[in-house]
Design a protein around this motif. Structure first.
Motif, PDB file in Angstrom:
ATOM      1  N   THR A 169      59.050  59.349  17.065  1.00 47.73           N
ATOM      2  CA  THR A 169      57.833  58.723  17.577  1.00 47.73           C
ATOM      3  C   THR A 169      58.192  57.626  18.561  1.00 47.73           C
ATOM      4  N   ALA A 170      57.490  57.595  19.684  1.00 44.91           N
ATOM      5  CA  ALA A 170      57.678  56.530  20.669  1.00 44.91           C
ATOM      6  C   ALA A 170      56.484  55.582  20.633  1.00 44.91           C
ATOM      7  N   ILE A 171      56.757  54.303  20.854  1.00 42.91           N
ATOM      8  CA  ILE A 171      55.720  53.272  20.975  1.00 42.91           C
ATOM      9  C   ILE A 171      55.719  52.783  22.414  1.00 42.91           C
ATOM     10  N   MET A 172      54.553  52.822  23.047  1.00 46.21           N
ATOM     11  CA  MET A 172      54.440  52.422  24.452  1.00 46.21           C
ATOM     12  C   MET A 172      53.241  51.508  24.657  1.00 46.21           C
ATOM     13  N   GLY A 173      53.201  50.895  25.829  1.00 45.14           N
ATOM     14  CA  GLY A 173      52.068  50.060  26.196  1.00 45.14           C
ATOM     15  C   GLY A 173      52.441  49.168  27.356  1.00 45.14           C
ATOM     16  N   PRO A 174      51.453  48.593  28.012  1.00 46.65           N
ATOM     17  CA  PRO A 174      51.733  47.666  29.110  1.00 46.65           C
ATOM     18  C   PRO A 174      52.545  46.466  28.627  1.00 46.65           C
TER      19      PRO A 174
ATOM     20  N   PRO B 168      56.130  63.920  30.460  1.00 47.41           N
ATOM     21  CA  PRO B 168      56.148  62.720  31.303  1.00 47.41           C
ATOM     22  C   PRO B 168      54.807  62.468  31.985  1.00 47.41           C
ATOM     23  N   GLN B 169      54.132  63.540  32.412  1.00 45.62           N
ATOM     24  CA  GLN B 169      52.871  63.359  33.131  1.00 45.62           C
ATOM     25  C   GLN B 169      51.751  62.887  32.213  1.00 45.62           C
ATOM     26  N   THR B 170      51.648  63.472  30.999  1.00 46.37           N
ATOM     27  CA  THR B 170      50.571  63.040  30.098  1.00 46.37           C
ATOM     28  C   THR B 170      50.794  61.607  29.628  1.00 46.37           C
ATOM     29  N   VAL B 171      52.065  61.222  29.446  1.00 46.06           N
ATOM     30  CA  VAL B 171      52.360  59.833  29.072  1.00 46.06           C
ATOM     31  C   VAL B 171      51.986  58.891  30.218  1.00 46.06           C
ATOM     32  N   LEU B 172      52.394  59.249  31.437  1.00 50.04           N
ATOM     33  CA  LEU B 172      52.082  58.411  32.588  1.00 50.04           C
ATOM     34  C   LEU B 172      50.569  58.287  32.794  1.00 50.04           C
ATOM     35  N   ASP B 173      49.862  59.402  32.642  1.00 47.85           N
ATOM     36  CA  ASP B 173      48.393  59.374  32.813  1.00 47.85           C
ATOM     37  C   ASP B 173      47.765  58.430  31.805  1.00 47.85           C
ATOM     38  N   THR B 174      48.251  58.469  30.556  1.00 49.97           N
ATOM     39  CA  THR B 174      47.695  57.604  29.515  1.00 49.97           C
ATOM     40  C   THR B 174      47.985  56.140  29.817  1.00 49.97           C
ATOM     41  N   LEU B 175      49.217  55.850  30.259  1.00 51.95           N
ATOM     42  CA  LEU B 175      49.560  54.472  30.611  1.00 51.95           C
ATOM     43  C   LEU B 175      48.707  53.944  31.763  1.00 51.95           C
ATOM     44  N   LEU B 176      48.499  54.786  32.772  1.00 53.40           N
ATOM     45  CA  LEU B 176      47.691  54.372  33.918  1.00 53.40           C
ATOM     46  C   LEU B 176      46.250  54.096  33.485  1.00 53.40           C
ATOM     47  N   LYS B 177      45.774  54.899  32.553  1.00 57.36           N
ATOM     48  CA  LYS B 177      44.418  54.685  32.030  1.00 57.36           C
ATOM     49  C   LYS B 177      44.324  53.345  31.297  1.00 57.36           C
ATOM     50  N   LEU B 178      45.367  53.013  30.544  1.00 57.90           N
ATOM     51  CA  LEU B 178      45.359  51.752  29.789  1.00 57.90           C
ATOM     52  C   LEU B 178      45.459  50.547  30.716  1.00 57.90           C
TER      53      LEU B 178
ATOM     54  N   THR C 147      59.767  52.139  24.167  1.00 61.71           N
ATOM     55  CA  THR C 147      60.218  52.395  25.525  1.00 61.71           C
ATOM     56  C   THR C 147      59.092  52.105  26.506  1.00 61.71           C
ATOM     57  N   HIS C 148      59.470  51.822  27.760  1.00 65.62           N
ATOM     58  CA  HIS C 148      58.481  51.682  28.829  1.00 65.62           C
ATOM     59  C   HIS C 148      58.522  52.895  29.759  1.00 65.62           C
ATOM     60  N   ASP C 149      59.437  53.839  29.476  1.00 68.20           N
ATOM     61  CA  ASP C 149      59.732  54.950  30.381  1.00 68.20           C
ATOM     62  C   ASP C 149      59.015  56.226  29.935  1.00 68.20           C
ATOM     63  N   PRO C 150      58.082  56.757  30.740  1.00 69.11           N
ATOM     64  CA  PRO C 150      57.382  57.995  30.360  1.00 69.11           C
ATOM     65  C   PRO C 150      58.312  59.182  30.129  1.00 69.11           C
TER      66      PRO C 150
ATOM     67  N   VAL D 179      53.585  59.972  20.744  1.00 69.06           N
ATOM     68  CA  VAL D 179      53.600  58.640  21.355  1.00 69.06           C
ATOM     69  C   VAL D 179      52.349  57.900  20.905  1.00 69.06           C
ATOM     70  N   VAL D 180      52.530  56.668  20.414  1.00 69.24           N
ATOM     71  CA  VAL D 180      51.386  55.807  20.118  1.00 69.24           C
ATOM     72  C   VAL D 180      51.363  54.697  21.155  1.00 69.24           C
ATOM     73  N   PHE D 181      50.160  54.318  21.597  1.00 69.36           N
ATOM     74  CA  PHE D 181      49.995  53.377  22.699  1.00 69.36           C
ATOM     75  C   PHE D 181      49.299  52.115  22.216  1.00 69.36           C
ATOM     76  N   LEU D 182      49.838  50.966  22.618  1.00 72.45           N
ATOM     77  CA  LEU D 182      49.247  49.669  22.309  1.00 72.45           C
ATOM     78  C   LEU D 182      48.689  49.029  23.574  1.00 72.45           C
ATOM     79  N   ARG D 183      47.662  48.217  23.377  1.00 72.08           N
ATOM     80  CA  ARG D 183      47.159  47.337  24.423  1.00 72.08           C
ATOM     81  C   ARG D 183      46.555  46.117  23.752  1.00 72.08           C
ATOM     82  N   ASP D 184      46.994  44.939  24.173  1.00 78.50           N
ATOM     83  CA  ASP D 184      46.468  43.682  23.633  1.00 78.50           C
ATOM     84  C   ASP D 184      46.543  43.631  22.104  1.00 78.50           C
TER      85      ASP D 184
END
Length: 252
Positions: free
Chosen positions: A48-53, A240-250, A211-214, A223-228
């Motif tokens: 499992t990866a943890i990502m977020g801005p 890589p594309q679905t991860v990047l799309d999700t990050l851009l949305k966040l 990681t910060h890398d899609p 992948v679970v995504f955090l924000r604030d």
């Protein structure tokens, strides 16, 4: 939104569970709410990866899950043990016996060979080496020909593979990896990520990676995504594309 383990290939009880997890730094007007009530489980035998801005709380979450930082509220379980109820001595023992770590810095001892660095956790714990597991781990990370080299004689990618093998050798319930490819070139990073994924597939290891890398995140099962300080999205079978799309949305 609620975040669960739905969609993962492994139906075993989760290796790590956080419930109502909060983390506050400072007090009063200066208080920073890094985590704001997180409920999440990480499946056994999965990657499992943890990502977020930047500033989303992803590293804070990993440090709280691994018992490297105290929590303000809520609970963390590694298997059947609640970390948040342990004293310092008990936490140290749990980290030694149940948790493996891979950091951005390789943290190898320069005077020891690759083999000695790999076996160091067992030596510290006074545990015997399982020769069959040692052979499987060494072959999984592709270090058979480099075991008698010291860190200065190894490339960055090889040093990180030693660090991965060191984390695997004690058969931890979970390995926490914090930006494990952050100091590597793309080729070496790809090798290390492949070995991490192979350790899940072939050794049944559980890995949680910040990681910060899609591209790095796409090696994970989920992948679970955090924000604030909140969990806001959850992606299975990432690319890589679905991860990047999700990050851009966040970040939008």
């Amino acid at each position: 939104m609620p975040v669960t383990d739905t969609g993962l290939r492994n139906a075993a009880p989760p290796a790590v569970v956080a419930r109502g997890l909060t983390k506050v730094y400072g007090k009063g007007d200066a208080a920073v709410h890094a985590l704001r009530g997180i409920d999440v489980g990480f499946a056994t035998g999965a990657f499992t990866a943890i990502m977020g801005p930047s500033g989303s709380g992803k590293s804070t979450l990993m440090h709280c899950l691994a018992g490297l930082d105290t929590v303000t509220g809520g609970s963390v379980h590694i298997g059947d043990v609640e970390l948040t109820g342990l004293n310092d001595r008990q936490l140290t023992r749990l980290r030694r016996e149940r948790i493996g770590f891979v950091f951005q810095a390789f943290n190898l001892l320069p005077t020891l060979t690759a083999e000695q660095n790999i076996l160091l956790p067992l030596e510290i714990a006074g545990r015997q080496v399982d020769p069959d597991l040692f052979d499987r781990v060494v072959d999984t990370v592709g270090l058979r020909e480099r075991l008698h080299h010291r860190p200065t004689e190894l490339s960055g990618g090889q040093q990180q593979r030693v660090a991965v093998a060191r984390a695997l050798i004690s058969k931890p319930q979970v390995i926490f990896a914090d930006e494990p490819t952050g100091n590597l070139d793309s080729r070496s990073g790809t090798e290390v990520l492949s070995f991490l994924r192979t350790s899940v597939r072939e050794l049944g290891q559980t890995i949680v990676m910040v990681t910060h890398d899609p591209v790095a995140a796409s090696y994970a099962d989920r992948v679970v995504f955090l924000r604030d300080g909140l969990l806001v999205d959850d992606l299975t079978a990432p690319t890589p594309q679905t991860v990047l799309d999700t990050l851009l949305k966040l970040e939008g």
